[in-house]
Design a protein around this motif. Structure first.
Motif, PDB file in Angstrom:
ATOM      1  N   HIS A  58       0.850  -1.202   0.000  1.00 44.98           N
ATOM      2  CA  HIS A  58       0.000   0.000   0.000  1.00 44.98           C
ATOM      3  C   HIS A  58       0.886   1.253   0.000  1.00 44.98           C
ATOM      4  CE1 HIS A  58      -2.491   3.212   1.693  1.00 44.98           C
ATOM      5  NE2 HIS A  58      -3.482   2.598   1.057  1.00 44.98           N
ATOM      6  N   ALA A  59       1.866   1.276   0.869  1.00 44.60           N
ATOM      7  CA  ALA A  59       2.789   2.417   0.921  1.00 44.60           C
ATOM      8  C   ALA A  59       3.566   2.545  -0.385  1.00 44.60           C
ATOM      9  CB  ALA A  59       3.743   2.262   2.103  1.00 44.60           C
ATOM     10  N   MET A  60       4.007   1.435  -0.927  1.00 44.83           N
ATOM     11  CA  MET A  60       4.801   1.444  -2.149  1.00 44.83           C
ATOM     12  C   MET A  60       4.005   2.028  -3.326  1.00 44.83           C
ATOM     13  SD  MET A  60       6.404  -1.742  -4.281  1.00 44.83           S
ATOM     14  CE  MET A  60       7.519  -2.206  -2.972  1.00 44.83           C
ATOM     15  N   PHE A  61       2.733   1.669  -3.408  1.00 46.31           N
ATOM     16  CA  PHE A  61       1.930   2.078  -4.557  1.00 46.31           C
ATOM     17  C   PHE A  61       1.243   3.431  -4.375  1.00 46.31           C
ATOM     18  CE2 PHE A  61       1.324  -2.721  -5.346  1.00 46.31           C
ATOM     19  CZ  PHE A  61       2.448  -2.779  -6.148  1.00 46.31           C
ATOM     20  N   THR A  62       1.251   4.006  -3.168  1.00 50.48           N
ATOM     21  CA  THR A  62       0.488   5.228  -2.954  1.00 50.48           C
ATOM     22  C   THR A  62       1.293   6.416  -2.423  1.00 50.48           C
ATOM     23  OG1 THR A  62      -0.159   4.578  -0.708  1.00 50.48           O
ATOM     24  CG2 THR A  62      -1.647   3.955  -2.502  1.00 50.48           C
ATOM     25  N   ASN A  63       2.502   6.206  -1.954  1.00 48.08           N
ATOM     26  CA  ASN A  63       3.253   7.283  -1.304  1.00 48.08           C
ATOM     27  C   ASN A  63       4.269   7.971  -2.204  1.00 48.08           C
ATOM     28  OD1 ASN A  63       1.840   6.945   1.017  1.00 48.08           O
ATOM     29  ND2 ASN A  63       3.395   5.741   2.062  1.00 48.08           N
ATOM     30  N   GLY A  64       4.077   7.880  -3.503  1.00 45.88           N
ATOM     31  CA  GLY A  64       4.973   8.577  -4.422  1.00 45.88           C
ATOM     32  C   GLY A  64       6.330   7.928  -4.582  1.00 45.88           C
ATOM     33  N   MET A  65       6.486   6.700  -4.125  1.00 43.12           N
ATOM     34  CA  MET A  65       7.754   5.992  -4.322  1.00 43.12           C
ATOM     35  C   MET A  65       7.919   5.704  -5.819  1.00 43.12           C
ATOM     36  SD  MET A  65       7.601   3.370  -1.072  1.00 43.12           S
ATOM     37  CE  MET A  65       9.227   2.694  -1.325  1.00 43.12           C
TER      38      MET A  65
ATOM     39  N   GLU B 249       8.021   3.022  -7.388  1.00 44.79           N
ATOM     40  CA  GLU B 249       7.129   1.954  -7.841  1.00 44.79           C
ATOM     41  C   GLU B 249       5.709   2.443  -8.112  1.00 44.79           C
ATOM     42  OE1 GLU B 249      10.452   0.086  -5.546  1.00 44.79           O
ATOM     43  OE2 GLU B 249       9.108   1.762  -5.190  1.00 44.79           O
ATOM     44  N   THR B 250       5.361   3.624  -7.608  1.00 42.46           N
ATOM     45  CA  THR B 250       4.029   4.180  -7.850  1.00 42.46           C
ATOM     46  C   THR B 250       3.763   4.319  -9.341  1.00 42.46           C
ATOM     47  OG1 THR B 250       4.145   5.420  -5.786  1.00 42.46           O
ATOM     48  CG2 THR B 250       2.520   6.151  -7.376  1.00 42.46           C
ATOM     49  N   GLN B 251       4.785   4.689 -10.101  1.00 40.89           N
ATOM     50  CA  GLN B 251       4.632   4.917 -11.538  1.00 40.89           C
ATOM     51  C   GLN B 251       5.091   3.744 -12.394  1.00 40.89           C
ATOM     52  OE1 GLN B 251       3.014   7.629 -12.570  1.00 40.89           O
ATOM     53  NE2 GLN B 251       2.792   8.135 -10.406  1.00 40.89           N
ATOM     54  N   GLN B 252       5.751   2.759 -11.805  1.00 43.79           N
ATOM     55  CA  GLN B 252       6.268   1.632 -12.584  1.00 43.79           C
ATOM     56  C   GLN B 252       5.186   0.594 -12.838  1.00 43.79           C
ATOM     57  OE1 GLN B 252       9.535   0.328 -10.093  1.00 43.79           O
ATOM     58  NE2 GLN B 252      10.997   1.305 -11.456  1.00 43.79           N
ATOM     59  N   HIS B 253       5.261  -0.032 -14.017  1.00 42.06           N
ATOM     60  CA  HIS B 253       4.346  -1.130 -14.325  1.00 42.06           C
ATOM     61  C   HIS B 253       4.912  -2.457 -13.813  1.00 42.06           C
ATOM     62  CE1 HIS B 253       1.303  -3.467 -16.331  1.00 42.06           C
ATOM     63  NE2 HIS B 253       2.230  -4.149 -16.966  1.00 42.06           N
ATOM     64  N   GLU B 254       6.240  -2.556 -13.750  1.00 38.84           N
ATOM     65  CA  GLU B 254       6.876  -3.781 -13.263  1.00 38.84           C
ATOM     66  C   GLU B 254       7.729  -3.463 -12.048  1.00 38.84           C
ATOM     67  OE1 GLU B 254       9.885  -7.280 -14.835  1.00 38.84           O
ATOM     68  OE2 GLU B 254       8.426  -6.407 -16.220  1.00 38.84           O
ATOM     69  N   VAL B 255       7.547  -4.253 -10.991  1.00 37.37           N
ATOM     70  CA  VAL B 255       8.270  -4.087  -9.736  1.00 37.37           C
ATOM     71  C   VAL B 255       9.082  -5.348  -9.506  1.00 37.37           C
ATOM     72  CG1 VAL B 255       8.029  -3.714  -7.254  1.00 37.37           C
ATOM     73  CG2 VAL B 255       6.420  -2.641  -8.834  1.00 37.37           C
ATOM     74  N   GLY B 256      10.364  -5.218  -9.208  1.00 38.71           N
ATOM     75  CA  GLY B 256      11.231  -6.373  -9.049  1.00 38.71           C
ATOM     76  C   GLY B 256      11.704  -6.588  -7.625  1.00 38.71           C
ATOM     77  N   TYR B 257      11.838  -7.853  -7.266  1.00 37.44           N
ATOM     78  CA  TYR B 257      12.403  -8.276  -5.983  1.00 37.44           C
ATOM     79  C   TYR B 257      13.448  -9.337  -6.274  1.00 37.44           C
ATOM     80  CZ  TYR B 257       8.587  -5.877  -3.703  1.00 37.44           C
ATOM     81  OH  TYR B 257       7.731  -4.913  -3.275  1.00 37.44           O
ATOM     82  N   LEU B 258      14.499  -9.370  -5.486  1.00 36.47           N
ATOM     83  CA  LEU B 258      15.566 -10.326  -5.742  1.00 36.47           C
ATOM     84  C   LEU B 258      15.229 -11.725  -5.274  1.00 36.47           C
ATOM     85  CD1 LEU B 258      18.662  -8.154  -4.824  1.00 36.47           C
ATOM     86  CD2 LEU B 258      17.746  -8.669  -7.082  1.00 36.47           C
TER      87      LEU B 258
END
Length: 67
Positions: free
Chosen positions: A37-44, A46-55
């Motif tokens: 929720h924070a990642m997608f809404t707080n202007g991070m 990832e808010t604007q990215q279509h793909e989010v990566g994790y290792l």
């Protein structure tokens, strides 16, 4: 919703974990996880990215907990 996700209809994010890609809906993921929720809404970034990566799945699973 499962059928929409399978057909990738209305999916607005791809989670990439250890080179495996999972399509999803930001609103659903954000409602299940304070972290996402924070990642997608707080202007991070990832808010604007279509793909989010994790290792690694282990690092991601600690941050994502179903309610």
């Amino acid at each position: 919703m499962h059928e929409l996700r399978q057909k990738q209809d209305l999916c607005d994010v791809i989670i990439n974990i250890e080179n495996q890609k999972f399509s999803g809906h930001k609103v659903v993921l954000a409602s299940c996880s304070p972290y996402l929720h924070a990642m997608f809404t707080n202007g991070m970034l990832e808010t604007q990215q279509h793909e989010v990566g994790y290792l690694s799945m282990s690092k991601f699973s600690h941050k994502f907990q179903m309610v």
